[in-house]
Design an enzyme around this catalytic site. Structure first.
Site, short mmCIF file in Angstrom:
data_model
loop_
_atom_site.label_atom_id
_atom_site.label_comp_id
_atom_site.label_asym_id
_atom_site.label_seq_id
_atom_site.Cartn_x
_atom_site.Cartn_y
_atom_site.Cartn_z
N LYS A 33 -26.25 -35.40 89.05
CA LYS A 33 -27.14 -36.40 89.26
C LYS A 33 -27.14 -37.47 90.65
CE LYS A 33 -26.61 -40.93 87.11
NZ LYS A 33 -27.30 -42.17 88.17
N MET A 62 -33.53 -42.52 91.60
CA MET A 62 -34.24 -43.34 92.18
C MET A 62 -34.60 -44.68 92.01
SD MET A 62 -34.08 -42.37 95.64
CE MET A 62 -32.12 -42.13 95.18
N LYS A 63 -34.44 -44.90 90.55
CA LYS A 63 -35.53 -46.18 89.97
C LYS A 63 -36.19 -46.89 91.22
CE LYS A 63 -30.93 -47.07 87.56
NZ LYS A 63 -30.27 -45.87 87.64
N LEU A 64 -37.26 -46.30 91.35
CA LEU A 64 -38.55 -47.09 91.98
C LEU A 64 -38.82 -48.01 92.13
CD1 LEU A 64 -40.12 -43.63 93.84
CD2 LEU A 64 -38.41 -44.97 94.56
N PHE A 65 -39.56 -48.73 92.21
CA PHE A 65 -41.02 -49.72 91.65
C PHE A 65 -41.17 -50.79 92.72
CE2 PHE A 65 -41.85 -54.16 90.56
CZ PHE A 65 -42.05 -54.26 89.28
N GLY A 68 -48.58 -49.17 92.86
CA GLY A 68 -48.61 -48.31 92.06
C GLY A 68 -49.21 -47.19 93.69
N THR A 70 -47.61 -46.85 95.92
CA THR A 70 -46.58 -46.55 97.13
C THR A 70 -45.66 -45.20 96.13
OG1 THR A 70 -46.89 -48.85 98.23
CG2 THR A 70 -44.51 -47.93 98.58
O1 C5P Z 1 -18.68 -43.33 86.30
P1 C5P Z 1 -19.35 -43.46 84.90
O2 C5P Z 1 -19.56 -42.38 83.81
O3 C5P Z 1 -20.47 -44.90 84.57
O4 C5P Z 1 -21.13 -43.06 85.77
C1 C5P Z 1 -22.53 -43.24 84.91
C2 C5P Z 1 -23.92 -43.19 85.77
O5 C5P Z 1 -24.71 -43.67 85.54
C3 C5P Z 1 -23.75 -43.89 87.17
O6 C5P Z 1 -24.30 -43.05 88.57
C4 C5P Z 1 -23.97 -45.26 86.69
O7 C5P Z 1 -25.25 -45.81 88.44
C5 C5P Z 1 -25.79 -44.97 85.55
N1 C5P Z 1 -26.79 -45.34 84.81
C6 C5P Z 1 -25.89 -46.41 84.14
N2 C5P Z 1 -26.22 -47.22 83.26
C7 C5P Z 1 -28.08 -46.88 83.11
C8 C5P Z 1 -28.14 -45.97 84.13
C9 C5P Z 1 -27.35 -45.09 85.37
O8 C5P Z 1 -23.90 -46.38 84.28
N3 C5P Z 1 -28.12 -48.07 82.60
#
Ligand code: C5P
Length: 238
Positions: A33, A62-65, A68, A70
């Site tokens: 990821k 990227m968690k886009l928001f 629509g 764009t």
């Molecule tokens: O280091 P760790 O195992 O906590 O990393 C978890 C990953 O998942 C990080 O990249 C974090 O940004 C991501 N993430 C999260 N919780 C969310 C969404 C994404 O921990 N709800």
């Protein structure tokens, strides 16, 4: 065949650090990821290199928001790179636009429901509707899936609730907030072990710091992969 249920979060500053981690982990890890923290450090170039040259699967977080049009344009651009998963926020107009943008590619659109770092007070501050946070997560997951998301991001606790929704049949559930027994929690609060997350209905677990922060990241990853092969890591009825 490497077990692609483990996705390693590369929360590292740049391409060089990312390639070093991939080299240390070698063949046992097949899915990475890459998120916003590496955007300015060459994240997309790294995604392409890992995918095209090393045959890894890539989750671009990227968690886009946006409006629509764009979102659709952004997703269409990203879809050219043949990556595997992309996150957008789970609002219906965003998910529908992302679906359009991803048309013709194999890239899966995963919806973020409510960030796990937010509590009810944060939702109040953002004028989000009243109600129990867990119920809202389940509701938003159902809405995102009905609007065409290929799956959702959820905490391991939420995974079981989302798996119980009829809308989640055949869809992906990907869970961060996963910690092997004895690992440092960092800022994660509601954690479960990798095996528990899979048993709760997750298809993939995302693990970052318990791997990349370790002196021996490969040993840490191999230990999680062994845990995923244990009988506890079996989802009933799946
Ligand atoms: O280091 P760790 O195992 O906590 O990393 C978890 C990953 O998942 C990080 O990249 C974090 O940004 C991501 N993430 C999260 N919780 C969310 C969404 C994404 O921990 N709800």
């Amino acid at each position: 065949m490497p077990d692609d249920r483990l996705i390693v979060a590369m929360d590292l500053p740049n391409v060089v650090a990312g390639l070093e981690l991939a080299a240390a982990l070698g063949d046992s890890v097949s899915f990475y990821k890459i998120g916003l923290g590496m955007l300015t450090g060459g994240g997309l170039a790294l995604a392409n290199e890992l995918k095209q040259d090393q045959g890894k699967r890539i989750f671009l977080d990227m968690k886009l928001f946006d409006i629509g049009a764009t979102v659709e344009a952004a997703v269409r651009g990203i879809a050219q790179f043949d990556l595997d998963f992309l996150t957008v926020h789970g609002d219906p107009h965003v998910v529908r636009a992302a679906r359009e943008g991803a048309a013709g590619s194999d890239m899966k659109i995963l919806a973020v429901t409510i960030l796990t770092s937010l509590d009810r007070g944060d939702l109040d501050a953002s004028c989000m509707k009243a109600g129990d946070l867990t119920d809202l997560v389940q509701e938003r997951a159902g809405i995102a899936l009905m609007n065409g998301a290929d799956g959702v991001i959820a905490s391991p606790q939420e995974a079981a609730l989302i798996r119980a929704l009829p809308e989640s049949a055949g869809k992906l559930i990907v869970t961060p907030g996963v910690r092997p027994v004895g690992a440092d929690l960092g800022d994660q609060k509601r954690v479960m072990t990798p095996a528990q997350a899979i048993a709760n209905g997750a298809d993939h677990v995302v693990v970052g710091r318990p791997i990349w922060q370790m002196a021996d990241p490969k040993a840490a990853a191999d230990s999680i992969l062994r845990e995923l092969l244990s009988p506890q890591a079996t989802a009933p009825n799946r």
